[in-house]
Design an enzyme around this catalytic site. Sequence first.
Site, PDB file in Angstrom:
ATOM      1  N   GLU A  35      50.262  64.094  64.399  1.00 53.11           N
ATOM      2  CA  GLU A  35      51.172  63.857  65.536  1.00 53.11           C
ATOM      3  C   GLU A  35      50.907  64.832  66.687  1.00 53.11           C
ATOM      4  O   GLU A  35      51.827  65.286  67.356  1.00 53.11           O
ATOM      5  CB  GLU A  35      52.633  63.875  65.082  1.00 53.11           C
ATOM      6  CG  GLU A  35      52.888  62.777  64.061  1.00 53.11           C
ATOM      7  CD  GLU A  35      54.329  62.370  63.929  1.00 53.11           C
ATOM      8  OE1 GLU A  35      55.071  62.481  64.911  1.00 53.11           O
ATOM      9  OE2 GLU A  35      54.685  61.915  62.839  1.00 53.11           O
TER      10      GLU A  35
ATOM     11  N   SER B 176      47.995  71.555  67.396  1.00 56.12           N
ATOM     12  CA  SER B 176      48.667  72.684  68.065  1.00 56.12           C
ATOM     13  C   SER B 176      48.176  72.829  69.506  1.00 56.12           C
ATOM     14  O   SER B 176      48.959  73.155  70.409  1.00 56.12           O
ATOM     15  CB  SER B 176      48.388  73.987  67.299  1.00 56.12           C
ATOM     16  OG  SER B 176      49.085  73.979  66.076  1.00 56.12           O
TER      17      SER B 176
HETATM   18  C1  LIG Z   1      46.583  63.219  56.885  1.00 60.00           C
HETATM   19  C2  LIG Z   1      46.630  62.635  58.269  1.00 60.00           C
HETATM   20  C3  LIG Z   1      47.576  61.674  58.562  1.00 60.00           C
HETATM   21  C4  LIG Z   1      47.612  61.073  59.831  1.00 60.00           C
HETATM   22  N1  LIG Z   1      48.493  60.050  60.082  1.00 60.00           N
HETATM   23  C5  LIG Z   1      48.394  59.344  61.237  1.00 60.00           C
HETATM   24  C6  LIG Z   1      49.165  58.143  61.441  1.00 60.00           C
HETATM   25  O1  LIG Z   1      49.985  57.742  60.584  1.00 60.00           O
HETATM   26  N2  LIG Z   1      48.958  57.438  62.578  1.00 60.00           N
HETATM   27  C7  LIG Z   1      48.075  57.826  63.538  1.00 60.00           C
HETATM   28  O2  LIG Z   1      47.949  57.136  64.537  1.00 60.00           O
HETATM   29  N3  LIG Z   1      47.346  58.987  63.379  1.00 60.00           N
HETATM   30  C8  LIG Z   1      47.477  59.731  62.261  1.00 60.00           C
HETATM   31  N4  LIG Z   1      46.709  60.876  62.070  1.00 60.00           N
HETATM   32  C9  LIG Z   1      45.770  61.264  63.107  1.00 60.00           C
HETATM   33  C10 LIG Z   1      46.151  62.554  63.824  1.00 60.00           C
HETATM   34  O3  LIG Z   1      47.242  62.350  64.670  1.00 60.00           O
HETATM   35  C11 LIG Z   1      44.881  63.040  64.548  1.00 60.00           C
HETATM   36  O4  LIG Z   1      43.994  63.510  63.548  1.00 60.00           O
HETATM   37  C12 LIG Z   1      45.158  64.108  65.571  1.00 60.00           C
HETATM   38  O5  LIG Z   1      45.893  63.593  66.637  1.00 60.00           O
HETATM   39  C13 LIG Z   1      43.867  64.753  66.103  1.00 60.00           C
HETATM   40  O6  LIG Z   1      42.907  63.810  66.452  1.00 60.00           O
HETATM   41  P1  LIG Z   1      41.401  63.984  65.907  1.00 60.00           P
HETATM   42  O7  LIG Z   1      41.504  64.166  64.444  1.00 60.00           O
HETATM   43  O8  LIG Z   1      40.583  62.868  66.408  1.00 60.00           O
HETATM   44  O9  LIG Z   1      40.887  65.352  66.510  1.00 60.00           O
HETATM   45  P2  LIG Z   1      40.249  65.577  67.978  1.00 60.00           P
HETATM   46  O10 LIG Z   1      41.100  64.968  69.004  1.00 60.00           O
HETATM   47  O11 LIG Z   1      38.812  65.182  67.934  1.00 60.00           O
HETATM   48  O12 LIG Z   1      40.339  67.164  68.109  1.00 60.00           O
HETATM   49  C14 LIG Z   1      39.376  68.068  67.598  1.00 60.00           C
HETATM   50  C15 LIG Z   1      39.749  69.474  68.088  1.00 60.00           C
HETATM   51  O13 LIG Z   1      39.688  69.513  69.529  1.00 60.00           O
HETATM   52  C16 LIG Z   1      40.921  69.948  70.051  1.00 60.00           C
HETATM   53  N5  LIG Z   1      41.183  69.291  71.328  1.00 60.00           N
HETATM   54  C17 LIG Z   1      41.084  67.961  71.622  1.00 60.00           C
HETATM   55  N6  LIG Z   1      41.435  67.731  72.892  1.00 60.00           N
HETATM   56  C18 LIG Z   1      41.778  68.929  73.423  1.00 60.00           C
HETATM   57  C19 LIG Z   1      42.236  69.361  74.703  1.00 60.00           C
HETATM   58  N7  LIG Z   1      42.444  68.501  75.707  1.00 60.00           N
HETATM   59  N8  LIG Z   1      42.474  70.686  74.888  1.00 60.00           N
HETATM   60  C20 LIG Z   1      42.289  71.566  73.880  1.00 60.00           C
HETATM   61  N9  LIG Z   1      41.856  71.221  72.650  1.00 60.00           N
HETATM   62  C21 LIG Z   1      41.611  69.912  72.423  1.00 60.00           C
HETATM   63  C22 LIG Z   1      41.949  69.570  68.994  1.00 60.00           C
HETATM   64  O14 LIG Z   1      43.129  70.314  69.117  1.00 60.00           O
HETATM   65  C23 LIG Z   1      41.176  69.849  67.715  1.00 60.00           C
HETATM   66  O15 LIG Z   1      41.259  71.228  67.436  1.00 60.00           O
HETATM   67  C24 LIG Z   1      46.707  61.496  60.835  1.00 60.00           C
HETATM   68  C25 LIG Z   1      45.775  62.506  60.534  1.00 60.00           C
HETATM   69  C26 LIG Z   1      45.715  63.061  59.279  1.00 60.00           C
HETATM   70  C27 LIG Z   1      44.669  64.103  58.984  1.00 60.00           C
END
Ligand SMILES: Cc1cc2nc3c(=O)[nH]c(=O)nc-3n(C[C@H](O)[C@H](O)[C@H](O)COP(=O)(O)OP(=O)(O)OC[C@H]3O[C@@H](n4cnc5c(N)ncnc54)[C@H](O)[C@@H]3O)c2cc1C
Length: 388
Positions: free
Chosen positions: A363, A366
Amino acid sequence: MDFEYTQEQKQLRKSIREFAEAEIRPHVMEWDESQHFPLDVFRALGRLGVLGAIFPEELGGSGYSYVDYTILTEEIARIDPSIALSVAAHVSLCSNHIYLAGDPSQRARYLPKFASGEWIGCWSLTEPEAGSDAGGTRTSAIHDGDFWILNGGKTFTTNAHVADVCVAMALTDRAASHHGISAFILEKGTAGFRVGKKENKLGMRCSPTGEVLFTDCRLPASQLCGKQGEGFVDSLRILDGGRISIAALAVGIAQGAYEAALKYSKHRKQFGRFISEFQAIQNKLADMATEIDAARLLTLRAAWLKDNGRSVNKESAMAKLYSSEAAVRAANEALQIHGGYGFIKDYPVEKFYRDVKLCTIGEGTSEIQRLVIARQLLKTHDGAGGPE
Ligand SMILES: Cc1cc2nc3c(=O)[nH]c(=O)nc-3n(C[C@H](O)[C@H](O)[C@H](O)COP(=O)(O)OP(=O)(O)OC[C@H]3O[C@@H](n4cnc5c(N)ncnc54)[C@H](O)[C@@H]3O)c2cc1C
């Protein structure tokens, strides 16, 4: 300002705690190791009023406040964070999207079944290429007469493999950017709609997470949820509330880890003394207890604001950011207090340590919470800061 829980809230905490201790605690490790989602326990939570917590009674809900919802989320997470995660996805994401954006017939069709646990919901925003930047959704929905045709795929959907209903975001107008994404309600069994890979995770293992895939999936126009093009904006509103539940979940994990560490420190003897008599251990316990209180207060403030119809964009992000980071610290210190035994699966801190990390990611990470908070600070404050 009143810091007392009401009698009803104390009773709610007691009843959820008793249920979690009796029905969940004995199975926590078995479900974790086998990645088993306990459907019967989930349905029992429906009978307890948990699954319809924040919805009105005429829709089968319990009519609880968000403050009440933080109490029950905390109590479930204190025993098993993965069950609390599946509850959060079901209640504050999937059900809440239909409650906030759906039309009366959609509310009437889905919410009573969600509240009872007859149907389980999941909510799909994230895609492989659209995580933090969820506005970059590529799954498409093309209008075809009285139907929409969906193609694409979602990743990391909590409850995907056990869900009867999925609310999924898809691009309906590429040119309209964030106002070109719409929400759709999909029911299990719809042709062209299926689940894909189930992830093998570090923690939160009994809460299934995985892919949701669409191949020429033909949906009647009536399955559009909310206004066409407003699915992304609605998602942001839903996440404002959802983050309160993740904050409460983190508080529950921190509380569970702290209690385990306190108990252990009063039993474990080294150098002829209980380790709780060492100031180094006392300092850890004091820091944990203080941070848990601060996290809980931030979470309750966000919940109280939500209950009073106030904006919670900044406050829910603050609660989620602080609670999840404090819970990671608490789980880490709780494990440290257990020494080598904390590294062993016979003690609950091992699992808290693995589960808690999700709270700083799901969601909105950080980093994204800080972005949300800073955006509000720069918009509304002249630099003086502090309450009016
Ligand atoms: C167990 C689990 C359950 C989940 N359940 C759901 C669900 O029910 N529905 C759903 O839709 N999603 C769900 N998620 C997805 C979750 O919300 C995403 O994993 C999360 O939003 C981060 O996206 P990403 O994994 O693609 O990481 P990325 O967006 O690729 O981020 C990688 C890193 O880059 C950083 N970063 C990215 N953009 C910026 C920025 N602009 N400034 C600074 N830092 C940045 C991030 O903070 C992170 O440290 C789930 C994830 C997990 C692991």
